[in-house]
Each structure stands twice: as C-alpha cells, then as structure tokens.
Design a protein around this motif. Structure first.
Motif, PDB file in Angstrom:
ATOM      1  N   GLN A  62      -8.396   4.146   5.397  1.00  9.53           N
ATOM      2  CA  GLN A  62      -9.378   4.498   6.418  1.00  9.53           C
ATOM      3  C   GLN A  62     -10.388   3.398   6.726  1.00  9.53           C
ATOM      4  OE1 GLN A  62      -9.175   7.548   8.114  1.00  9.53           O
ATOM      5  NE2 GLN A  62      -7.215   7.466   7.051  1.00  9.53           N
ATOM      6  N   GLN A  63     -10.766   2.596   5.699  1.00  3.81           N
ATOM      7  CA  GLN A  63     -11.871   1.656   5.891  1.00  3.81           C
ATOM      8  C   GLN A  63     -11.491   0.190   5.714  1.00  3.81           C
ATOM      9  OE1 GLN A  63     -14.690   3.114   3.017  1.00  3.81           O
ATOM     10  NE2 GLN A  63     -15.459   4.700   4.372  1.00  3.81           N
ATOM     11  N   VAL A  64     -10.518  -0.097   4.870  1.00  3.35           N
ATOM     12  CA  VAL A  64     -10.221  -1.494   4.554  1.00  3.35           C
ATOM     13  C   VAL A  64      -9.089  -2.052   5.412  1.00  3.35           C
ATOM     14  CG1 VAL A  64      -9.503  -3.084   2.726  1.00  3.35           C
ATOM     15  CG2 VAL A  64     -11.088  -1.216   2.207  1.00  3.35           C
ATOM     16  N   LEU A  65      -7.969  -1.364   5.483  1.00  2.19           N
ATOM     17  CA  LEU A  65      -6.818  -1.886   6.216  1.00  2.19           C
ATOM     18  C   LEU A  65      -7.076  -2.101   7.715  1.00  2.19           C
ATOM     19  CD1 LEU A  65      -3.851  -0.075   4.464  1.00  2.19           C
ATOM     20  CD2 LEU A  65      -4.558  -2.453   4.233  1.00  2.19           C
ATOM     21  N   PRO A  66      -7.924  -1.320   8.362  1.00  2.12           N
ATOM     22  CA  PRO A  66      -8.188  -1.607   9.777  1.00  2.12           C
ATOM     23  C   PRO A  66      -8.823  -2.990  10.010  1.00  2.12           C
ATOM     24  CG  PRO A  66      -8.793   0.655   9.303  1.00  2.12           C
ATOM     25  CD  PRO A  66      -8.488  -0.010   7.975  1.00  2.12           C
ATOM     26  N   VAL A  67      -9.540  -3.502   9.018  1.00 10.73           N
ATOM     27  CA  VAL A  67     -10.198  -4.809   9.201  1.00 10.73           C
ATOM     28  C   VAL A  67      -9.160  -5.937   9.297  1.00 10.73           C
ATOM     29  CG1 VAL A  67     -11.799  -6.477   8.200  1.00 10.73           C
ATOM     30  CG2 VAL A  67     -12.344  -4.037   8.144  1.00 10.73           C
ATOM     31  N   PRO A  68      -8.262  -6.103   8.291  1.00 10.47           N
ATOM     32  CA  PRO A  68      -7.288  -7.183   8.443  1.00 10.47           C
ATOM     33  C   PRO A  68      -6.317  -6.923   9.593  1.00 10.47           C
ATOM     34  CG  PRO A  68      -6.836  -5.955   6.425  1.00 10.47           C
ATOM     35  CD  PRO A  68      -8.139  -5.471   6.975  1.00 10.47           C
ATOM     36  N   GLU A  69      -6.061  -5.659   9.899  1.00 13.30           N
ATOM     37  CA  GLU A  69      -5.189  -5.371  11.041  1.00 13.30           C
ATOM     38  C   GLU A  69      -5.811  -5.888  12.322  1.00 13.30           C
ATOM     39  OE1 GLU A  69      -2.525  -1.805  12.875  1.00 13.30           O
ATOM     40  OE2 GLU A  69      -4.377  -1.253  11.897  1.00 13.30           O
ATOM     41  N   ALA A  70      -7.105  -5.700  12.470  1.00 10.39           N
ATOM     42  CA  ALA A  70      -7.801  -6.201  13.647  1.00 10.39           C
ATOM     43  C   ALA A  70      -7.782  -7.733  13.699  1.00 10.39           C
ATOM     44  CB  ALA A  70      -9.228  -5.689  13.680  1.00 10.39           C
ATOM     45  N   LEU A  71      -7.792  -8.360  12.527  1.00 10.96           N
ATOM     46  CA  LEU A  71      -7.797  -9.829  12.472  1.00 10.96           C
ATOM     47  C   LEU A  71      -6.448 -10.443  12.799  1.00 10.96           C
ATOM     48  CD1 LEU A  71      -9.946 -10.369   9.248  1.00 10.96           C
ATOM     49  CD2 LEU A  71     -10.681 -10.531  11.638  1.00 10.96           C
ATOM     50  N   THR A  72      -5.390  -9.641  12.774  1.00 14.36           N
ATOM     51  CA  THR A  72      -4.067 -10.173  13.102  1.00 14.36           C
ATOM     52  C   THR A  72      -3.950 -10.460  14.577  1.00 14.36           C
ATOM     53  OG1 THR A  72      -3.019  -8.032  13.468  1.00 14.36           O
ATOM     54  CG2 THR A  72      -2.964  -8.911  11.209  1.00 14.36           C
ATOM     55  N   GLY A  73      -4.744  -9.746  15.378  1.00 13.59           N
ATOM     56  CA  GLY A  73      -4.703  -9.969  16.804  1.00 13.59           C
ATOM     57  C   GLY A  73      -3.480  -9.364  17.473  1.00 13.59           C
ATOM     58  N   HIS A 123       0.847  -1.195   0.000  1.00  9.75           N
ATOM     59  CA  HIS A 123       0.000   0.000   0.000  1.00  9.75           C
ATOM     60  C   HIS A 123       0.889   1.254   0.000  1.00  9.75           C
ATOM     61  CE1 HIS A 123      -3.661   2.287   1.133  1.00  9.75           C
ATOM     62  NE2 HIS A 123      -2.852   2.967   1.920  1.00  9.75           N
ATOM     63  N   GLN A 124       1.895   1.255   0.846  1.00 11.32           N
ATOM     64  CA  GLN A 124       2.811   2.386   0.919  1.00 11.32           C
ATOM     65  C   GLN A 124       3.619   2.538  -0.370  1.00 11.32           C
ATOM     66  OE1 GLN A 124       4.742   1.130   4.524  1.00 11.32           O
ATOM     67  NE2 GLN A 124       3.465   2.453   5.802  1.00 11.32           N
ATOM     68  N   GLU A 125       3.994   1.447  -0.985  1.00 13.61           N
ATOM     69  CA  GLU A 125       4.732   1.502  -2.253  1.00 13.61           C
ATOM     70  C   GLU A 125       3.855   2.070  -3.374  1.00 13.61           C
ATOM     71  OE1 GLU A 125       8.096   0.803  -4.867  1.00 13.61           O
ATOM     72  OE2 GLU A 125       7.782   1.327  -2.779  1.00 13.61           O
ATOM     73  N   LEU A 126       2.583   1.723  -3.398  1.00 11.65           N
ATOM     74  CA  LEU A 126       1.664   2.310  -4.380  1.00 11.65           C
ATOM     75  C   LEU A 126       1.594   3.825  -4.229  1.00 11.65           C
ATOM     76  CD1 LEU A 126      -1.332  -0.203  -4.484  1.00 11.65           C
ATOM     77  CD2 LEU A 126       0.173   0.412  -6.376  1.00 11.65           C
ATOM     78  N   ILE A 127       1.547   4.296  -2.994  1.00 18.93           N
ATOM     79  CA  ILE A 127       1.522   5.738  -2.754  1.00 18.93           C
ATOM     80  C   ILE A 127       2.806   6.376  -3.251  1.00 18.93           C
ATOM     81  CG2 ILE A 127       1.524   7.515  -0.941  1.00 18.93           C
ATOM     82  CD1 ILE A 127      -0.314   5.558   0.668  1.00 18.93           C
ATOM     83  N   ARG A 128       3.937   5.771  -2.948  1.00 18.42           N
ATOM     84  CA  ARG A 128       5.225   6.312  -3.384  1.00 18.42           C
ATOM     85  C   ARG A 128       5.320   6.352  -4.907  1.00 18.42           C
ATOM     86  NH1 ARG A 128       9.833   5.222  -5.434  1.00 18.42           N
ATOM     87  NH2 ARG A 128       9.499   3.003  -5.656  1.00 18.42           N
ATOM     88  N   LEU A 129       4.899   5.283  -5.560  1.00 23.36           N
ATOM     89  CA  LEU A 129       4.963   5.217  -7.022  1.00 23.36           C
ATOM     90  C   LEU A 129       4.006   6.219  -7.676  1.00 23.36           C
ATOM     91  CD1 LEU A 129       5.256   1.368  -7.540  1.00 23.36           C
ATOM     92  CD2 LEU A 129       7.042   3.085  -7.942  1.00 23.36           C
ATOM     93  N   ALA A 130       2.829   6.404  -7.102  1.00 20.59           N
ATOM     94  CA  ALA A 130       1.885   7.391  -7.639  1.00 20.59           C
ATOM     95  C   ALA A 130       2.468   8.796  -7.531  1.00 20.59           C
ATOM     96  CB  ALA A 130       0.549   7.316  -6.906  1.00 20.59           C
ATOM     97  N   ASN A 131       3.106   9.095  -6.414  1.00 22.33           N
ATOM     98  CA  ASN A 131       3.739  10.403  -6.246  1.00 22.33           C
ATOM     99  C   ASN A 131       4.869  10.596  -7.241  1.00 22.33           C
ATOM    100  OD1 ASN A 131       2.045  11.140  -4.136  1.00 22.33           O
ATOM    101  ND2 ASN A 131       3.445  10.423  -2.560  1.00 22.33           N
ATOM    102  N   ASP A 132       5.673   9.571  -7.437  1.00 28.34           N
ATOM    103  CA  ASP A 132       6.777   9.660  -8.389  1.00 28.34           C
ATOM    104  C   ASP A 132       6.264   9.816  -9.819  1.00 28.34           C
ATOM    105  OD1 ASP A 132       9.600   9.637  -9.027  1.00 28.34           O
ATOM    106  OD2 ASP A 132       9.271   7.626  -9.850  1.00 28.34           O
ATOM    107  N   LEU A 133       5.215   9.081 -10.180  1.00 27.73           N
ATOM    108  CA  LEU A 133       4.634   9.207 -11.518  1.00 27.73           C
ATOM    109  C   LEU A 133       4.131  10.628 -11.751  1.00 27.73           C
ATOM    110  CD1 LEU A 133       3.620   8.104 -14.226  1.00 27.73           C
ATOM    111  CD2 LEU A 133       1.552   7.347 -13.037  1.00 27.73           C
TER     112      LEU A 133
END
Length: 84
Positions: free
Chosen positions: A68-79, A19-29
């Motif tokens: 904001q909405q998607v990543l908190p779900v799997p993060e919560a599932l990691t325990g 996710h962070q790499e996508l942000i970096r690449l979008a900024n670079d593009l």
C-alpha cells in the motif's frame, strides 16, 4: 536541486515478484504448520504453531504496508505504467 532517482522497470518487476513469492511462502508455511499440528502431540507443535503464527502475522502486516505505501513509490519512479 536534487534529481529524483529512477528505477529500471525490470528492477521493479523483480521486487514485485519477490514480494509475491514472500506472500506465497507465508501462506504455505501457515498451511503446513497447521497441517503438522493435526498429526502430532500438543506441546512442541503448539509452540511451533504459535511462533510461526506470530511470524506470519507480522510478515503479512509488513507486506500489506509495502503493497500500500512502499511499492507505489518505486513503481512511480520507473516511469512506466503498472504491469498487469
């Protein structure tokens, strides 16, 4: 009853890294596209900038929603607590 699925912390960390790499690449593009436009003739470069701008805008919208909405779900599932 259905069990709540879990996700290993390492899988979540990899998802977050991508996710962070996508942000970096979008900024670079965006930076490289507008830098290209400074040195070239208008027309095709302007069309490319508009297309890249539309893609980058949508990508940022989707990534923000994921953040904001998607990543908190799997993060919560990691325990496990969030990585710093």
């Amino acid at each position: 009853m259905n069990q709540t699925p879990t996700m290993p912390r390492s899988d979540f960390d990899q998802l977050l890294t991508q996710h962070q790499e996508l942000i970096r690449l979008a900024n670079d593009l965006e930076y490289q596209t507008y830098r290209l436009g400074e040195q070239a003739e208008p027309g095709p470069v302007s069309d490319c900038q508009q297309a890249a701008g539309a893609l980058i805008g949508l990508l940022r919208t989707v990534l923000f929603r994921h953040d904001q909405q998607v990543l908190p779900v799997p993060e919560a599932l990691t325990g496990a607590p969030a990585a710093e």
